[in-house]
Design a protein around this motif. Structure first.
Motif, PDB file in Angstrom:
ATOM      1  N   ASP A  37       0.842  -1.194   0.000  1.00  0.00           N
ATOM      2  CA  ASP A  37       0.000   0.000   0.000  1.00  0.00           C
ATOM      3  C   ASP A  37       0.879   1.247   0.000  1.00  0.00           C
ATOM      4  O   ASP A  37       2.116   1.138   0.025  1.00  0.00           O
ATOM      5  N   PRO A  38       0.303   2.461  -0.073  1.00  0.00           N
ATOM      6  CA  PRO A  38       1.122   3.680  -0.135  1.00  0.00           C
ATOM      7  C   PRO A  38       2.076   3.854   1.034  1.00  0.00           C
ATOM      8  O   PRO A  38       3.076   4.577   0.933  1.00  0.00           O
ATOM      9  N   ASN A  39       1.804   3.195   2.154  1.00  0.00           N
ATOM     10  CA  ASN A  39       2.704   3.268   3.310  1.00  0.00           C
ATOM     11  C   ASN A  39       3.746   2.157   3.317  1.00  0.00           C
ATOM     12  O   ASN A  39       4.523   2.040   4.262  1.00  0.00           O
ATOM     13  N   GLY A  40       3.740   1.339   2.263  1.00  0.00           N
ATOM     14  CA  GLY A  40       4.719   0.270   2.176  1.00  0.00           C
ATOM     15  C   GLY A  40       4.335  -0.991   2.915  1.00  0.00           C
ATOM     16  O   GLY A  40       5.163  -1.901   3.071  1.00  0.00           O
ATOM     17  N   ALA A  41       3.081  -1.083   3.379  1.00  0.00           N
ATOM     18  CA  ALA A  41       2.621  -2.269   4.100  1.00  0.00           C
ATOM     19  C   ALA A  41       2.069  -3.298   3.116  1.00  0.00           C
ATOM     20  O   ALA A  41       1.387  -2.953   2.154  1.00  0.00           O
ATOM     21  N   LEU A  42       2.376  -4.567   3.368  1.00  0.00           N
ATOM     22  CA  LEU A  42       1.900  -5.645   2.517  1.00  0.00           C
ATOM     23  C   LEU A  42       0.405  -5.858   2.734  1.00  0.00           C
ATOM     24  O   LEU A  42      -0.063  -5.988   3.870  1.00  0.00           O
ATOM     25  N   THR A  43      -0.357  -5.884   1.648  1.00  0.00           N
ATOM     26  CA  THR A  43      -1.801  -6.048   1.740  1.00  0.00           C
ATOM     27  C   THR A  43      -2.302  -6.755   0.492  1.00  0.00           C
ATOM     28  O   THR A  43      -1.515  -7.197  -0.336  1.00  0.00           O
ATOM     29  N   GLY A  44      -3.614  -6.885   0.351  1.00  0.00           N
ATOM     30  CA  GLY A  44      -4.198  -7.520  -0.811  1.00  0.00           C
ATOM     31  C   GLY A  44      -5.108  -8.667  -0.427  1.00  0.00           C
ATOM     32  O   GLY A  44      -5.179  -9.067   0.739  1.00  0.00           O
ATOM     33  N   PHE A  45      -5.820  -9.179  -1.397  1.00  0.00           N
ATOM     34  CA  PHE A  45      -6.791 -10.235  -1.153  1.00  0.00           C
ATOM     35  C   PHE A  45      -6.175 -11.462  -0.479  1.00  0.00           C
ATOM     36  O   PHE A  45      -6.636 -11.912   0.570  1.00  0.00           O
ATOM     37  N   ALA A  46      -5.144 -12.037  -1.087  1.00  0.00           N
ATOM     38  CA  ALA A  46      -4.555 -13.262  -0.539  1.00  0.00           C
ATOM     39  C   ALA A  46      -3.851 -12.998   0.781  1.00  0.00           C
ATOM     40  O   ALA A  46      -3.834 -13.863   1.666  1.00  0.00           O
ATOM     41  N   VAL A  47      -3.258 -11.819   0.932  1.00  0.00           N
ATOM     42  CA  VAL A  47      -2.587 -11.467   2.195  1.00  0.00           C
ATOM     43  C   VAL A  47      -3.613 -11.417   3.327  1.00  0.00           C
ATOM     44  O   VAL A  47      -3.409 -11.995   4.404  1.00  0.00           O
ATOM     45  N   ASP A  48      -4.724 -10.729   3.102  1.00  0.00           N
ATOM     46  CA  ASP A  48      -5.780 -10.657   4.118  1.00  0.00           C
ATOM     47  C   ASP A  48      -6.343 -12.045   4.413  1.00  0.00           C
ATOM     48  O   ASP A  48      -6.651 -12.370   5.568  1.00  0.00           O
ATOM     49  N   LEU A  49      -6.487 -12.854   3.376  1.00  0.00           N
ATOM     50  CA  LEU A  49      -7.026 -14.199   3.547  1.00  0.00           C
ATOM     51  C   LEU A  49      -6.089 -15.047   4.418  1.00  0.00           C
ATOM     52  O   LEU A  49      -6.531 -15.713   5.355  1.00  0.00           O
ATOM     53  N   VAL A  50      -4.799 -15.015   4.103  1.00  0.00           N
ATOM     54  CA  VAL A  50      -3.834 -15.812   4.881  1.00  0.00           C
ATOM     55  C   VAL A  50      -3.762 -15.321   6.320  1.00  0.00           C
ATOM     56  O   VAL A  50      -3.699 -16.130   7.262  1.00  0.00           O
ATOM     57  N   ARG A  51      -3.812 -14.031   6.524  1.00  0.00           N
ATOM     58  CA  ARG A  51      -3.771 -13.513   7.897  1.00  0.00           C
ATOM     59  C   ARG A  51      -5.014 -13.937   8.687  1.00  0.00           C
ATOM     60  O   ARG A  51      -4.925 -14.190   9.893  1.00  0.00           O
ATOM     61  N   LEU A 233     -14.633 -15.231   3.082  1.00  0.00           N
ATOM     62  CA  LEU A 233     -13.904 -15.301   1.816  1.00  0.00           C
ATOM     63  C   LEU A 233     -14.569 -14.441   0.759  1.00  0.00           C
ATOM     64  O   LEU A 233     -13.901 -13.687   0.040  1.00  0.00           O
ATOM     65  N   GLN A 234     -15.879 -14.502   0.677  1.00  0.00           N
ATOM     66  CA  GLN A 234     -16.597 -13.715  -0.321  1.00  0.00           C
ATOM     67  C   GLN A 234     -16.438 -12.224  -0.067  1.00  0.00           C
ATOM     68  O   GLN A 234     -16.288 -11.435  -1.014  1.00  0.00           O
ATOM     69  N   ARG A 235     -16.469 -11.813   1.201  1.00  0.00           N
ATOM     70  CA  ARG A 235     -16.304 -10.387   1.519  1.00  0.00           C
ATOM     71  C   ARG A 235     -14.920  -9.902   1.127  1.00  0.00           C
ATOM     72  O   ARG A 235     -14.770  -8.799   0.566  1.00  0.00           O
ATOM     73  N   LEU A 236     -13.888 -10.686   1.404  1.00  0.00           N
ATOM     74  CA  LEU A 236     -12.532 -10.305   1.022  1.00  0.00           C
ATOM     75  C   LEU A 236     -12.402 -10.216  -0.494  1.00  0.00           C
ATOM     76  O   LEU A 236     -11.771  -9.290  -1.026  1.00  0.00           O
ATOM     77  N   TYR A 237     -13.003 -11.178  -1.182  1.00  0.00           N
ATOM     78  CA  TYR A 237     -12.892 -11.189  -2.634  1.00  0.00           C
ATOM     79  C   TYR A 237     -13.552  -9.952  -3.243  1.00  0.00           C
ATOM     80  O   TYR A 237     -12.982  -9.302  -4.129  1.00  0.00           O
ATOM     81  N   ARG A 238     -14.742  -9.606  -2.761  1.00  0.00           N
ATOM     82  CA  ARG A 238     -15.440  -8.422  -3.304  1.00  0.00           C
ATOM     83  C   ARG A 238     -14.677  -7.136  -3.003  1.00  0.00           C
ATOM     84  O   ARG A 238     -14.749  -6.174  -3.774  1.00  0.00           O
ATOM     85  N   LYS A 239     -13.938  -7.110  -1.900  1.00  0.00           N
ATOM     86  CA  LYS A 239     -13.157  -5.920  -1.541  1.00  0.00           C
ATOM     87  C   LYS A 239     -12.077  -5.625  -2.589  1.00  0.00           C
ATOM     88  O   LYS A 239     -11.860  -4.470  -2.969  1.00  0.00           O
ATOM     89  N   TYR A 240     -11.409  -6.666  -3.033  1.00  0.00           N
ATOM     90  CA  TYR A 240     -10.274  -6.486  -3.953  1.00  0.00           C
ATOM     91  C   TYR A 240     -10.593  -6.766  -5.416  1.00  0.00           C
ATOM     92  O   TYR A 240      -9.856  -6.351  -6.312  1.00  0.00           O
ATOM     93  N   TYR A 241     -11.697  -7.471  -5.645  1.00  0.00           N
ATOM     94  CA  TYR A 241     -12.136  -7.765  -7.011  1.00  0.00           C
ATOM     95  C   TYR A 241     -13.592  -7.343  -7.130  1.00  0.00           C
ATOM     96  O   TYR A 241     -14.505  -8.175  -7.158  1.00  0.00           O
ATOM     97  N   PRO A 242     -13.839  -6.040  -7.199  1.00  0.00           N
ATOM     98  CA  PRO A 242     -15.229  -5.553  -7.170  1.00  0.00           C
ATOM     99  C   PRO A 242     -16.036  -5.910  -8.422  1.00  0.00           C
ATOM    100  O   PRO A 242     -17.254  -5.893  -8.384  1.00  0.00           O
ATOM    101  N   HIS A 243     -15.337  -6.223  -9.516  1.00  0.00           N
ATOM    102  CA  HIS A 243     -16.072  -6.541 -10.740  1.00  0.00           C
ATOM    103  C   HIS A 243     -16.138  -8.055 -10.900  1.00  0.00           C
ATOM    104  O   HIS A 243     -15.171  -8.764 -10.637  1.00  0.00           O
ATOM    105  N   PRO A 244     -17.272  -8.575 -11.330  1.00  0.00           N
ATOM    106  CA  PRO A 244     -17.434 -10.028 -11.474  1.00  0.00           C
ATOM    107  C   PRO A 244     -16.377 -10.621 -12.397  1.00  0.00           C
ATOM    108  O   PRO A 244     -15.997 -10.000 -13.368  1.00  0.00           O
TER     109      PRO A 244
END
Length: 244
Positions: A37-51, A233-244
């Protein structure tokens, strides 16, 4: 009786240790699944899922950002290594233990938006002068196996994008979810490229080295299935992949 009690105690201790097993958890930059992210922190769909899985399995080992080639070598050679997200293929299937799938990936050839290049088949793609690929990535491995002799291998997706835009390669291969952010991070616009040929859809998993205790893998798999059931899982996916 004392011997039985001692045996049970040793088994219980061993089982508890396996649950608390220290893991080396690796991933790469592959937005929007894994990125900084802009602050240099690791993030994203799979990162949030694994955490979230780590929280549910009481694992606190850090996620380490490494080049894909290093992570892939480590998960093949060492015990207690986790690498995500990895595309599961017939060739890779016996090499690892798998948790997932966590998403699907559509692999495509991309060219510059102003390019007149058209690709209608893999055989036509073989006629291009150079195709940029990410070294040791599933797409590079698949095209190599298919007999491509025109692959230009790079250790970073941003390098590949820059090669394409500077006319050093004719096309590059990426998945449809990642290409927009790759172009943005390379200093261009997503619309500066266009897809010309989709060639396969694959499923992405969390991979564990073969020597990782099966009980550890089972607990991660159960946590993922619980996330599917409760909607996480569905909530995380929609957060990072908003388009079907």
């Amino acid at each position: 009786m004392h011997r039985l009690a001692a045996t049970l105690a040793i088994w219980a201790l061993s089982w508890s240790f396996s649950l608390a097993q220290v893991l080396e958890i690796y991933t790469e930059i592959s937005p929007p699944s894994q990125f900084l992210d802009p602050n240099g922190a690791l993030t994203g769909f799979a990162v949030d899922l694994v955490r979230e899985i780590q929280k549910r399995t009481e694992n606190t080992d850090p996620i380490q950002l490494v080049p894909w080639a290093r992570g892939y070598a480590e998960v093949r050679a060492k015990p207690n290594v986790v690498l995500f997200g990895m595309t599961r293929t017939e060739e890779r299937d016996p090499l690892f233990q798998w948790v997932g799938p966590i998403r699907e990936s559509l692999n495509q050839f991309y060219v510059r938006a102003d390019s007149g290049i058209k690709i209608a088949s893999l055989e036509e793609a073989k006629e291009l002068d150079r195709i940029g690929v990410y070294r040791d990535d599933i797409r590079e491995q698949r095209l190599t196996k298919l007999g491509f002799k025109n692959l230009d291998r790079s250790p970073d997706n941003l390098i590949i994008a820059k090669k394409l835009m500077s006319h050093r390669v004719d096309a590059f291969v990426s998945n449809s979810d990642a290409v927009g952010r790759i172009m943005t991070e390379a200093g261009y616009k997503p619309e500066d490229v266009r897809p010309v040929f989709p060639f396969e859809k694959l499923q992405v998993y969390i991979a564990f080295s073969k020597a990782t205790p099966a009980e550890v893998v089972r607990r991660w798999d159960e946590a993922l299935h619980a996330m599917k059931r409760d909607g996480t899982l569905q909530r995380l996916y929609r957060k990072y992949y908003p388009h079907p």
